[in-house]
Design an enzyme around this catalytic site. Structure first.
Site, PDB file in Angstrom:
ATOM      1  N   ASP A  26      16.150   5.348  23.259  1.00 23.00           N
ATOM      2  CA  ASP A  26      16.725   4.623  24.391  1.00 23.00           C
ATOM      3  C   ASP A  26      17.333   5.576  25.422  1.00 23.00           C
ATOM      4  O   ASP A  26      17.698   6.713  25.099  1.00 23.00           O
ATOM      5  CB  ASP A  26      17.802   3.659  23.903  1.00 23.00           C
ATOM      6  CG  ASP A  26      17.258   2.596  22.964  1.00 23.00           C
ATOM      7  OD1 ASP A  26      16.073   2.248  23.111  1.00 23.00           O
ATOM      8  OD2 ASP A  26      18.005   2.135  22.088  1.00 23.00           O
ATOM      9  N   LYS A  27      17.489   5.089  26.624  1.00 19.83           N
ATOM     10  CA  LYS A  27      18.051   5.878  27.723  1.00 19.83           C
ATOM     11  C   LYS A  27      19.362   6.538  27.338  1.00 19.83           C
ATOM     12  O   LYS A  27      19.574   7.735  27.586  1.00 19.83           O
ATOM     13  CB  LYS A  27      18.258   4.977  28.950  1.00 19.83           C
ATOM     14  CG  LYS A  27      18.995   5.643  30.093  1.00 19.83           C
ATOM     15  CD  LYS A  27      19.304   4.650  31.202  1.00 19.83           C
ATOM     16  CE  LYS A  27      20.180   5.283  32.282  1.00 19.83           C
ATOM     17  NZ  LYS A  27      20.558   4.314  33.332  1.00 19.83           N
TER      18      LYS A  27
END
Length: 302
Positions: free
Chosen positions: A138-139
């Site tokens: 994820d970011k």
């Protein structure tokens, strides 16, 4: 143009078709399906429908998926932290806050943009939007990713992921004090019917998911754990830890309303191991905790 066909089952009859289709394919949002319906690309028994159409038992649904737009993904010079690189594969330590690959409306500043400037040879199996990308984090999760530089390497690394032979260990800080020293969460994950942007533990339209965890340290209101993935579902650690009552600190999506203001979940992919696609030699890499994470632990220890 790709064409998919579905037959409405009796248990789906009476539900809006956009809802039904979104549960059949986790990559399709209801908004996306409604756009396809408005464009005449969704037919029921050969006829176009309206966006509020409700399926009937035995309906034959045909969905035409347009070819993806050719987007101009530009190489961008970045100071990437590359831990290993040869002619087949590279291992990179992604910082917190960086998106892995471009998407419509978000075409710059991603890891892929930086990789394209770093090296010209990336596998093309995942298309123009995700060259070289074998798996994602994820970011706001930091840590290690393996990147394929040719299709042979890509196929080998994906096969190892499928066979669950890749080592992936994460450090996570969670709310609460976990009473036992280790455990396993074996709970299937699928898209949340109430919020299509989130995942949840569910038996409907889900995939098996297994996370092993070990407690590393305990603080007054938090626990530091190491999580080892057996599968790699979207948001898996975040969903599983929430499911057992210990959501990740700082997580804006799955954490409690009152959590740490650290710009996203405290999660770091610290150890990554795999067999080299060409030589078969086992390689393992470790990335230390990012500064924000180690500083946070120092504060909690005090």
């Amino acid at each position: 143009m790709d064409i998919k066909e579905f037959t409405i089952q009796i248990e789906q009859a009476g539900d809006r078709l956009d809802k039904t289709l979104s549960t059949l394919n986790e990559d399709w949002s209801r908004t996306h399906i409604q756009s396809l319906i408005k464009s005449g690309l969704v037919l029921v028994n050969g006829q176009p429908i309206k966006t509020n159409y409700k399926g009937a038992d035995g309906d034959l649904v045909t969905v035409e998926i347009p070819e993806p737009e050719e987007l101009d993904i530009k190489a961008e010079e970045m100071n990437l932290e590359v831990l290993y690189e040869d002619s087949d594969v590279l291992v990179v330590n992604k910082p917190k806050g960086m998106v892995v690959h471009p998407a419509p409306g978000h075409l710059t500043g991603t890891l892929v943009n930086g990789l394209m400037a770093h090296c010209k040879d990336l596998s093309g199996i995942n298309g123009v939007m995700r060259p070289g990308i074998v798996h994602r984090i994820d970011k706001d999760t930091s840590g290690l990713l393996m990147v394929a530089k040719n299709d042979l390497a890509h196929e080998s690394l994906v096969s190892q992921l499928v066979e669950k032979s890749v080592t992936r260990r994460y450090r996570a800080l969670v709310h609460g004090n976990i009473p036992h020293d280790q455990g396993t969460v074996n709970a299937p994950i699928g898209r949340d019917k109430q919020d299509r942007q989130s995942m949840t533990v569910t038996r409907e339209n889900s995939r098996d998911a297994v996370t092993h965890f070990t407690v590393l340290d305990r603080f007054k209101d938090f626990t530091l754990v190491e999580c080892q993935l057996e599968t790699g579902r979207t948001h898996q650690i975040r969903v599983h830890m929430k499911y057992i009552g210990f959501p990740l600190a700082g997580d804006p999506k799955y954490g409690p309303r009152k959590t740490l203001n650290i710009g996203g979940q405290a999660l770091h992919a610290g150890i990554l191991g795999f067999d080299h696609p060409r030589t078969g030699e086992y390689l393992e890499f470790e990335a230390p905790l990012p500064e924000y994470f180690s500083s946070l632990l120092t504060v909690l220890e005090k």
